[in-house]
Design a protein around this motif. Sequence first.
Motif, PDB file in Angstrom:
ATOM      1  N   ILE A  75       0.845  -1.200   0.000  1.00 43.99           N
ATOM      2  CA  ILE A  75       0.000   0.000   0.000  1.00 43.99           C
ATOM      3  C   ILE A  75       0.876   1.245   0.000  1.00 43.99           C
ATOM      4  O   ILE A  75       0.691   2.169  -0.794  1.00 43.99           O
ATOM      5  CB  ILE A  75      -0.919   0.049   1.237  1.00 43.99           C
ATOM      6  N   GLN A  76       1.839   1.264   0.904  1.00 48.70           N
ATOM      7  CA  GLN A  76       2.692   2.445   1.041  1.00 48.70           C
ATOM      8  C   GLN A  76       3.501   2.695  -0.227  1.00 48.70           C
ATOM      9  O   GLN A  76       3.714   3.840  -0.626  1.00 48.70           O
ATOM     10  CB  GLN A  76       3.600   2.272   2.262  1.00 48.70           C
ATOM     11  N   GLN A  77       3.960   1.626  -0.851  1.00 49.87           N
ATOM     12  CA  GLN A  77       4.705   1.775  -2.107  1.00 49.87           C
ATOM     13  C   GLN A  77       3.825   2.384  -3.191  1.00 49.87           C
ATOM     14  O   GLN A  77       4.271   3.258  -3.953  1.00 49.87           O
ATOM     15  CB  GLN A  77       5.231   0.414  -2.554  1.00 49.87           C
ATOM     16  N   MET A  78       2.563   1.956  -3.271  1.00 44.65           N
ATOM     17  CA  MET A  78       1.650   2.483  -4.285  1.00 44.65           C
ATOM     18  C   MET A  78       1.316   3.937  -4.009  1.00 44.65           C
ATOM     19  O   MET A  78       1.216   4.754  -4.933  1.00 44.65           O
ATOM     20  CB  MET A  78       0.386   1.634  -4.340  1.00 44.65           C
ATOM     21  N   PHE A  79       1.126   4.281  -2.744  1.00 38.59           N
ATOM     22  CA  PHE A  79       0.847   5.677  -2.400  1.00 38.59           C
ATOM     23  C   PHE A  79       1.992   6.577  -2.856  1.00 38.59           C
ATOM     24  O   PHE A  79       1.786   7.655  -3.426  1.00 38.59           O
ATOM     25  CB  PHE A  79       0.645   5.825  -0.887  1.00 38.59           C
ATOM     26  N   ARG A  80       3.229   6.125  -2.594  1.00 35.47           N
ATOM     27  CA  ARG A  80       4.389   6.937  -2.979  1.00 35.47           C
ATOM     28  C   ARG A  80       4.566   6.987  -4.492  1.00 35.47           C
ATOM     29  O   ARG A  80       4.845   8.050  -5.060  1.00 35.47           O
ATOM     30  CB  ARG A  80       5.650   6.378  -2.314  1.00 35.47           C
ATOM     31  N   LYS A  81       4.427   5.841  -5.135  1.00 42.18           N
ATOM     32  CA  LYS A  81       4.668   5.763  -6.576  1.00 42.18           C
ATOM     33  C   LYS A  81       3.673   6.602  -7.373  1.00 42.18           C
ATOM     34  O   LYS A  81       4.056   7.324  -8.311  1.00 42.18           O
ATOM     35  CB  LYS A  81       4.599   4.309  -7.033  1.00 42.18           C
ATOM     36  N   HIS A  82       2.394   6.508  -7.015  1.00 37.86           N
ATOM     37  CA  HIS A  82       1.350   7.180  -7.794  1.00 37.86           C
ATOM     38  C   HIS A  82       0.922   8.523  -7.212  1.00 37.86           C
ATOM     39  O   HIS A  82       0.063   9.195  -7.786  1.00 37.86           O
ATOM     40  CB  HIS A  82       0.129   6.259  -7.914  1.00 37.86           C
ATOM     41  N   LYS A  83       1.518   8.890  -6.038  1.00 37.95           N
ATOM     42  CA  LYS A  83       1.201  10.173  -5.387  1.00 37.95           C
ATOM     43  C   LYS A  83      -0.308  10.312  -5.158  1.00 37.95           C
ATOM     44  O   LYS A  83      -0.931  11.312  -5.521  1.00 37.95           O
ATOM     45  CB  LYS A  83       1.738  11.337  -6.222  1.00 37.95           C
TER      46      LYS A  83
END
Length: 314
Positions: free
Chosen positions: A283-291
């Motif tokens: 989840i955290q990776q997706m939040f950072r990657k896609h802003k």
Amino acid sequence: MDWKIEAERCLRDEAQSLLDMIPQLDDRFNSVVELILRCTGHVVVTGVGKSGHVGAKMAATLASTGTPAFYLNPLDALHGDLGMVMDGDIMFMLSNSGNTDELLRITASLEGRDVTIVSMTSDENSLLAQHSDYHILCRVAREACPLNLAPTSSTTAAMAMGDAVAIALMKARDFKAKDFAQFHPAGSLGRKLLVKVRDVMYTDHFPIVPPTMLLSDALMTISSGKLGLGVVMADDNILGIITDGDIRRAVEGARANFINVTVSQAMTTNPKTISPDAKLTTIQQMFRKHKIHSLLVVDHGHLVGIVDYFAIMN
């Protein structure tokens, strides 16, 4: 007086002591690591005084990084707790001088048993080193103590050497972050690696809006949902999402015609989704990657939850 000068001297002395230990590393270190890798029992760490404190830390580090280990107080060992040491175990003894009486007594008590003795001392010719099966040299030129008496550089060196053993074992075992999390389930890393999306997602009162709804009405639904977004759906199919930001941009673009703008004209199509079985780290990776700040949780094409950035960061 500027006491920072003394602090700087101490730190420099201890740092230099650590660097000076690097040339001391030899095949004996490799042999100890290989021995522990083959061990089918526990690594029992012991030491007296300051060495005992270092030993307790070493045992804790080993145990948390994949090597079964515990600390045994040498005085307790001499008064019955030596029964905690089983055949197949490794007794890892820490002594700066290598002549600590309590450790020598334990060594004598273990004769004839299937217990391998490893010692770490500053003197490879000490009694403890001579009566050990394996020995690691850990020697410093002098203590950081201005009197060269209080264990300072020597205890720092012993603790660092213990860490070096643990790190070498982690590398040899291919110890991963997920393995570390299994031994730290209450820590933040454990939470990230063990908690799943289904454990943190919203599952009630989804802010669902149809594509034909006017933005003015959709705004009410989004506000009641308290997630800053609405899920655009038709016939149980996810068409997109619409956020506070989407509505604001639509208002700025439509001006006076805002009252006639529908959700389909302002929504974001192809929203990012995630499986309920994904880990918190994903989840955290997706939040950072896609802003982005929200993810739709989808299981076999059906909306089952919503994950909010601010909720999982608590």
